[in-house]
Structure formats: C-alpha cells, structure tokens
Design a protein around this motif. Structure first.
Motif, PDB file in Angstrom:
ATOM      1  N   LYS A  41       0.846  -1.196   0.000  1.00  0.00           N
ATOM      2  CA  LYS A  41       0.000   0.000   0.000  1.00  0.00           C
ATOM      3  C   LYS A  41       0.884   1.251   0.000  1.00  0.00           C
ATOM      4  N   LEU A  42       1.951   1.181   0.796  1.00  0.00           N
ATOM      5  CA  LEU A  42       2.874   2.319   0.880  1.00  0.00           C
ATOM      6  C   LEU A  42       3.463   2.641  -0.489  1.00  0.00           C
ATOM      7  N   VAL A  43       3.889   1.579  -1.193  1.00  0.00           N
ATOM      8  CA  VAL A  43       4.470   1.786  -2.531  1.00  0.00           C
ATOM      9  C   VAL A  43       3.431   2.406  -3.459  1.00  0.00           C
ATOM     10  N   LYS A  44       2.223   1.910  -3.377  1.00  0.00           N
ATOM     11  CA  LYS A  44       1.144   2.437  -4.211  1.00  0.00           C
ATOM     12  C   LYS A  44       0.890   3.915  -3.915  1.00  0.00           C
ATOM     13  N   ASP A  45       0.842   4.233  -2.614  1.00  0.00           N
ATOM     14  CA  ASP A  45       0.549   5.617  -2.231  1.00  0.00           C
ATOM     15  C   ASP A  45       1.668   6.566  -2.638  1.00  0.00           C
ATOM     16  N   ASN A  46       2.903   6.046  -2.660  1.00  0.00           N
ATOM     17  CA  ASN A  46       4.044   6.904  -2.974  1.00  0.00           C
ATOM     18  C   ASN A  46       4.415   6.904  -4.451  1.00  0.00           C
ATOM     19  N   ALA A  47       3.700   6.104  -5.246  1.00  0.00           N
ATOM     20  CA  ALA A  47       4.038   6.022  -6.665  1.00  0.00           C
ATOM     21  C   ALA A  47       3.902   7.403  -7.295  1.00  0.00           C
ATOM     22  N   PRO A  48       4.817   7.719  -8.217  1.00  0.00           N
ATOM     23  CA  PRO A  48       4.738   9.036  -8.861  1.00  0.00           C
ATOM     24  C   PRO A  48       3.414   9.152  -9.613  1.00  0.00           C
ATOM     25  N   LYS A  49       2.821  10.305  -9.495  1.00  0.00           N
ATOM     26  CA  LYS A  49       1.563  10.544 -10.211  1.00  0.00           C
ATOM     27  C   LYS A  49       1.866  10.624 -11.700  1.00  0.00           C
ATOM     28  N   PRO A  50       1.360   9.684 -12.491  1.00  0.00           N
ATOM     29  CA  PRO A  50       1.609   9.796 -13.925  1.00  0.00           C
ATOM     30  C   PRO A  50       0.890  11.035 -14.463  1.00  0.00           C
ATOM     31  N   LYS A  51       1.525  11.658 -15.461  1.00  0.00           N
ATOM     32  CA  LYS A  51       0.912  12.864 -16.020  1.00  0.00           C
ATOM     33  C   LYS A  51      -0.144  12.434 -17.032  1.00  0.00           C
ATOM     34  N   VAL A  52      -1.272  11.965 -16.500  1.00  0.00           N
ATOM     35  CA  VAL A  52      -2.292  11.350 -17.346  1.00  0.00           C
ATOM     36  C   VAL A  52      -2.829  12.337 -18.366  1.00  0.00           C
ATOM     37  N   GLY A  53      -3.171  13.540 -17.906  1.00  0.00           N
ATOM     38  CA  GLY A  53      -3.746  14.528 -18.820  1.00  0.00           C
ATOM     39  C   GLY A  53      -2.813  14.799 -19.992  1.00  0.00           C
ATOM     40  N   ILE A  82      26.395   5.269   3.319  1.00  0.00           N
ATOM     41  CA  ILE A  82      25.701   3.997   3.112  1.00  0.00           C
ATOM     42  C   ILE A  82      25.177   4.049   1.684  1.00  0.00           C
ATOM     43  N   LEU A  83      25.780   3.208   0.820  1.00  0.00           N
ATOM     44  CA  LEU A  83      25.485   3.297  -0.615  1.00  0.00           C
ATOM     45  C   LEU A  83      24.681   2.094  -1.067  1.00  0.00           C
ATOM     46  N   THR A  84      23.385   2.294  -1.313  1.00  0.00           N
ATOM     47  CA  THR A  84      22.593   1.209  -1.881  1.00  0.00           C
ATOM     48  C   THR A  84      22.874   1.116  -3.382  1.00  0.00           C
ATOM     49  N   GLY A  85      22.574  -0.066  -3.941  1.00  0.00           N
ATOM     50  CA  GLY A  85      22.991  -0.348  -5.319  1.00  0.00           C
ATOM     51  C   GLY A  85      22.189   0.376  -6.371  1.00  0.00           C
ATOM     52  N   ASP A  86      20.933  -0.020  -6.548  1.00  0.00           N
ATOM     53  CA  ASP A  86      20.157   0.615  -7.610  1.00  0.00           C
ATOM     54  C   ASP A  86      18.686   0.692  -7.223  1.00  0.00           C
ATOM     55  N   LEU A  87      18.437   1.298  -6.046  1.00  0.00           N
ATOM     56  CA  LEU A  87      17.048   1.497  -5.629  1.00  0.00           C
ATOM     57  C   LEU A  87      16.427   2.670  -6.375  1.00  0.00           C
ATOM     58  N   ALA A  88      17.260   3.566  -6.854  1.00  0.00           N
ATOM     59  CA  ALA A  88      16.820   4.755  -7.597  1.00  0.00           C
ATOM     60  C   ALA A  88      15.900   5.630  -6.742  1.00  0.00           C
ATOM     61  N   ALA A  89      15.242   6.581  -7.372  1.00  0.00           N
ATOM     62  CA  ALA A  89      14.545   7.630  -6.620  1.00  0.00           C
ATOM     63  C   ALA A  89      13.451   7.066  -5.705  1.00  0.00           C
ATOM     64  N   TYR A  90      12.563   6.256  -6.260  1.00  0.00           N
ATOM     65  CA  TYR A  90      11.414   5.818  -5.466  1.00  0.00           C
ATOM     66  C   TYR A  90      11.793   4.709  -4.488  1.00  0.00           C
TER      67      TYR A  90
END
Lengths: 153, 116, 335
Positions: free
Chosen positions: A14-26, C232-240
C-alpha cells in the motif's frame, strides 16, 4: 507465512502504491490524441487517394493499410518510431504503423541471432498475438454473420 | 470536414488505449490484441462500418481497423465462396499489408541496426 | 573459524583483505553523467565495434579486468581466482571473460547485487588464506538487459517514471592482503526477501525491503549505527526505491541522517531522461569502484557500507505471475 509477515507485506504494498509518482495522465492523453489523430489524417488522405484510383472499396482499404504499414516500417528503420512513441504513447503504439513497428523492431533486434532462428522466428514476437486473436475473432464474427445471413435468406 | 473526423476518430481510439496504459499493467501486446479483437467484433455487429463511414481513413488507422478488415474479408469471401471463404477471407484485405510488413521487416533488418 | 562470525549473520575479516586495485569502464551515457570524471575509461561506442551487444558487454568486462590487473603490474597468471557475474542468462559475460582471462573461475548470480556477492566471497577467501589474490567483476549493458528482460530497442514502448536505465559498463577489482588500498572489514550476506510486488516497471521499490532487511541485520550484528558510517550506498534502488528504503529503516527506529545515497541516483542526472535512475550489476560496481574509492582515497570518507541490491526474477517467472524475490548484500569498506 505468519499473519504478521503478511500484514507487513500488505502495508508495504500500500505504501508503494501511495508513494508512486503521479503519472501525467492529462498530458499523456493529450499527446496520444495528437499523434493518433495526426496518423488518422494521414490514413484519411491515403484512403481518399486510393479510393480515386482503386476499383473497389476493399482494395482501397488494403492499399491504405499496406501504405501505413510501409510508413511505420521506414520510420522504425530510421530509428525514430520509438522516439515518437516515447512522446505520443498509445498514439503511436495503437495505429497500424505501430503494428508494423512491432514486426520491424523485432526483426532488427533479433537479426543478430541469425537469419532463420533470429530474424525469421522472432519477427512476430509481439505482433504474433495480434494476428492470432485478430484472425480468431475475425473468423468467429464472420462465421456468425454469414450463418445468420444465410438463415435469413 | 473529412479530415477533422478522421483526426478525431483515430485520436480518440488512441486516447482510450492510453487510458489502458495509464490505469492497468497491460503490456503493448495486450492493448493491441484487445483493440484488434474489438474491431473485429464491432465489424461483425455492423458498427465499425458506420464508424468508418463517418471517419473515413481515420477508422483504418488504429489496429481496430485491422481487426475489422479481417472480419470484413471473412464475411465478404464467406458469402462469395462458401465455407472456404471463411478461411481465405481472413487475409483478403489484410494480406497485402501483412506481406508488406514481413518483406519490409526482412530487408530492413538486413541493413538497419537498433541504436543505443 | 567460528571466531570470524559476528552476531548471527555477519562475517568480519581480521586479516584485512584489501581492495588493492580497482577499475571502472563505462559507456557514453554514463560518461555524460555527473560522475564522469571518476571513471577509469569512458567508451564512446557502446557496441565496442562488435556486432552483438552481448559481445560488447564482454569487452567492457574484459577491459575492466585487465585494467585492474595491470594497475598492479601483474598478469592474469598471478591471480588465483576470478569471481564474477552479470545479468545475462547463464552468466555468459563473466563466463566468456573467464575464458579469455584463464584464471580459475566461479560464476556468480545475485542479479544487480552480484558485485556484492563477489566482493564478500573474495574477501572471505583471501582473509582465510585460501587464495592470495582474487579478481572480482560485474557488468551490465543497456542493450543486453533490454532485450533479455524487456523489449526490442526500437519498439514503441513509453517508459514509466519508475522505470530505471540499465548502466552500460563494468567494474573490476583485485582483493589481496599484500598491497595498498582500503580494507574489506565485514560482510553480511542477504536473505531473499519478497514483499509480493510484481511490477517490473518499479524495481527500486521492489528491492527496498531486501536492502532494509540486510541493513538492519548488519547493524544488529555489528552493534553499529548509521552514524558509524560516512556513507551507506545502496545499489540501484533509484529515486522511489530509496525513499522506500529510508522509510522502512526509519520504521525500524533507525535514523539514516544524511548518510544514505544510492548509486542508481548518483550515476545519471535527471536531465538524462533515465526515469527513476540507473540500475544493473555495473551500477553499484562502477559507482563504488570509481566514485566511492576515489573519494575515500581523497580522504572525504573513511568507512563506507556498500549495499548492492538485486531482483531475482526472470521473464519466465514474471509471465507465470510470480512476485519478485530480492536480495541485498552488505559489505564494509574502510580506508
């Protein structure tokens, strides 16, 4: 897995879903509309052209499809079709030019695994399902329609 | 006006497909298959022909037009030739494009390489 | 031997195996990135004049390996073992590189965490005197990864903002007791963690729980806190994924402060249109061996924790609907 671990998983999902970048749908929808529409205009132009010179409606359909496929193939060869799609999304993927792109891009990609088992066998790696389900669906609907028309006569 | 309708028709089908990309996890192949099958069914129901009368060449551009062309060929040939036509009709209107795609794909792959 | 174990999961290396040489070779896109001045070589042709990208990837790994060996004025005859891996099926890049190097070889696979596995294993072998010199290497290539895990290059696919860009390049290092260089002091081998995520367009968030798991066990075993590390260097978690990693660690009651960075975020700038950041075996290898070691040599950092992360799925398991199991290994490097 115990309840606590499942709970932690679900919370994280759920956390990942909530934090997912908002796609620029429009923006993406607008671009898809523009690119898809522009290709529609090109298709319409070609269709008008072939209607004037081809004897039947069916033949002008076939030549229009073939010309669009040819355009998609050339743009893929020039390496620009994927850039158009990166901008236009479904506007470039869904038109028949995009269908041509799936065939040509796969042929180019797998050429290096040989002419027979690379290029030859993997050309339809993405377009294959379209052909399979298009054929089955077209066959079934055509069958049903012909059967009904014959019954009515 | 024909060009405006063609633009609107093709553009709107692409917008529907983009909505699928945005809100589902579908791959390009899934979306292409769905549109092709939808086109074939709508042609069977007689709807796609109406759509094409309105949108002209714009209705042929999305792959739904490809599916519709398959169904249209099956019906036309099925009526003309009987049961063989139900099979040979599949490629009646699409065969030209498919052959073009295969031949173009073959020769392009011989000379062009994917870029980095 | 049991005395070398620390806590439940960690090994420490009292014999001080050292990173006595290191080399990083990258492709043109990485060479345009913010870390360009730290790499040993930037190749402008990602295909390296080869017909196939798989052959090009081998050239990157071979170059990194020979550079690491030549820096010591040695030849491959002098190296006792080669531990390497990559992302390709059957670990072909490392296997074929080992064919040309003619060093006794074990191929490793931990996906993008392979470099961590190689480093930990090499340090263990050197520390226990099973070998005197060990060569470790890891590589990845944008084109080989795309065609194995995703789509043909020229296909009309729109990239998602969470997509990552596979780093083209290779990193190689020699581990030995004799010589100059930073010491490898600890290693915590990761467990495979799977939080049920299936989205291959968001590998960072998928791998973050594995990184957090290994990191927290490492801290528990060593009794250290993030404050004991300069980086502390993580490998490739990237931004999110990085955001998720920090969240999970914080949830466990540990503050990272400003100590955490991610190799996938460091290697490219946002203007390079790479989505969420870099990925691939080479990502942490070239950032670690290029950027981090050079900063340590310059005295900026003294003690660094490398935390390479990997996703252990294949296109086959993905199509079969399986979720993505992930792993991360922790390695401590001290100047």
């Amino acid at each position: 897995m115990d309840g606590k671990a499942i709970d932690a998983q679900q919370r994280y999902q759920k956390l990942v879903k909530d934090n997912a970048p908002k796609p620029k749908v429009g923006r993406n929808l607008w671009r898809a509309f523009l690119v898809g529409g522009a290709l529609g205009v090109i298709g319409h132009f070609l269709y008008g052209l072939f209607e004037a010179i081809e004897p039947t409606k069916g033949e002008s359909t076939a030549t229009t499809l073939a010309s669009l496929i040819f355009i998609g193939a050339v743009l893929t060869a020039l390496g620009v079709y994927d850039s158009i799609a990166q901008w236009g999304g479904a506007g470039a993927a869904v038109p028949i030019t995009g269908f041509a792109n799936t065939i040509v891009s796969a042929a180019m990609e797998f050429r290096r695994e040989g002419l027979i088992l690379g290029l030859g066998s993997r050309m339809f790696v993405i377009a294959g399902p379209v052909l399979v389900y298009g054929t089955v669906a077209g066959f079934l609907t055509g069958l049903a329609k012909v059967a009904i028309m014959n019954l009515l006569h | 006006m024909g060009y405006v309708w063609a633009f609107l028709a093709s553009g709107l089908v692409c917008v529907l497909a983009q909505l699928l990309y945005e809100y589902t996890k579908w791959t390009p192949a899934h979306v292409l298959v769905l549109l092709t099958v939808t086109g074939a069914i709508l042609e069977g129901l007689g709807v796609y022909r109406l759509f094409q009368n309105w949108a002209g060449g714009g209705a042929l551009v999305p792959v739904s037009g490809f599916g519709a062309s398959i169904a249209r060929g099956v019906v036309a040939e099925g009526q003309r030739m009987g049961w063989e036509g139900l099979f040979s009709g599949v490629f009646e209107y699409t065969g030209l494009g498919l052959a073009a795609a295969i031949i173009a794909g073959f020769f392009i792959a011989l000379v062009a390489k994917p870029k980095e | 031997m049991t005395s070398k174990r620390l806590g439940r999961w960690t090994v420490h290396f009292p014999g001080s195996p050292r990173l006595v040489s290191a080399a990083s070779v990258v492709g043109p896109k990485e060479g345009e990135g913010p870390l360009h001045s730290y790499f040993d070589a930037i190749e402008l042709d990602p295909m390296r004049g080869e017909m196939c990208p798989e052959a090009a990837e081998r050239r990157f790994m071979e170059d990194a390996c020979s550079r690491a060996i030549q820096q010591l004025a040695l030849t491959s005859e002098d190296i006792d073992i080669f531990l390497g891996g990559d992302l390709l099926n059957q670990v072909i890049t490392a296997g074929f590189t080992a064919r040309s190097l003619q060093i006794p070889f074990i191929g490793l696979y931990s996906a993008c965490a392979t470099f961590g596995a190689a480093l930990a294993l090499a340090a263990t072998l050197v520390d226990s005197d099973w070998v005197t010199t060990a060569l470790v290497a890891a590589s990845s290539h944008y084109q080989t990864a795309e065609r194995q895990f995703r789509y043909p290059i020229e296909l009309n696919v729109q990239r998602k903002p969470t997509n990552q860009w596979t780093v083209t390049g290779a990193g190689a290092a020699v581990i030995a007791k004799q010589g100059q260089g930073p010491k490898v002091t600890h290693a915590t081998i990761g467990r495979v963690v799977d939080y049920g995520l299936k989205d291959t367009n968001d590998m960072g968030c998928t791998m973050a729980p594995a990184a957090a798991d290994t990191f927290l066990r490492h801290l528990a075993d060593t009794g250290r806190t993030p404050g004991d590390y300069d980086l502390i260097l993580t490998g490739d978690l990237a931004a999110y994924g990085s955001k998720m990693f920090r969240h999970l660690v914080k949830e466990a009651g540990i503050g990272l402060g400003n100590k955490h960075q991610d190799a996938g975020q460091l290697i490219f700038s946002p203007q390079q249109k790479v989505g969420a950041g870099g990925s691939g075996c080479a990502c942490v290898a070239v950032v670690g061996l290029g950027y981090v070691l050079k900063q340590m040599a310059a005295g900026r950092w003294h003690r660094v924790l490398l935390l390479p992360t990997g996703a252990l799925f294949s296109p086959v398991t993905h199509l079969q609907g399986e979720s993505i199991p992930c792993v991360a290994h922790a390695i401590v490097i001290e100047g």
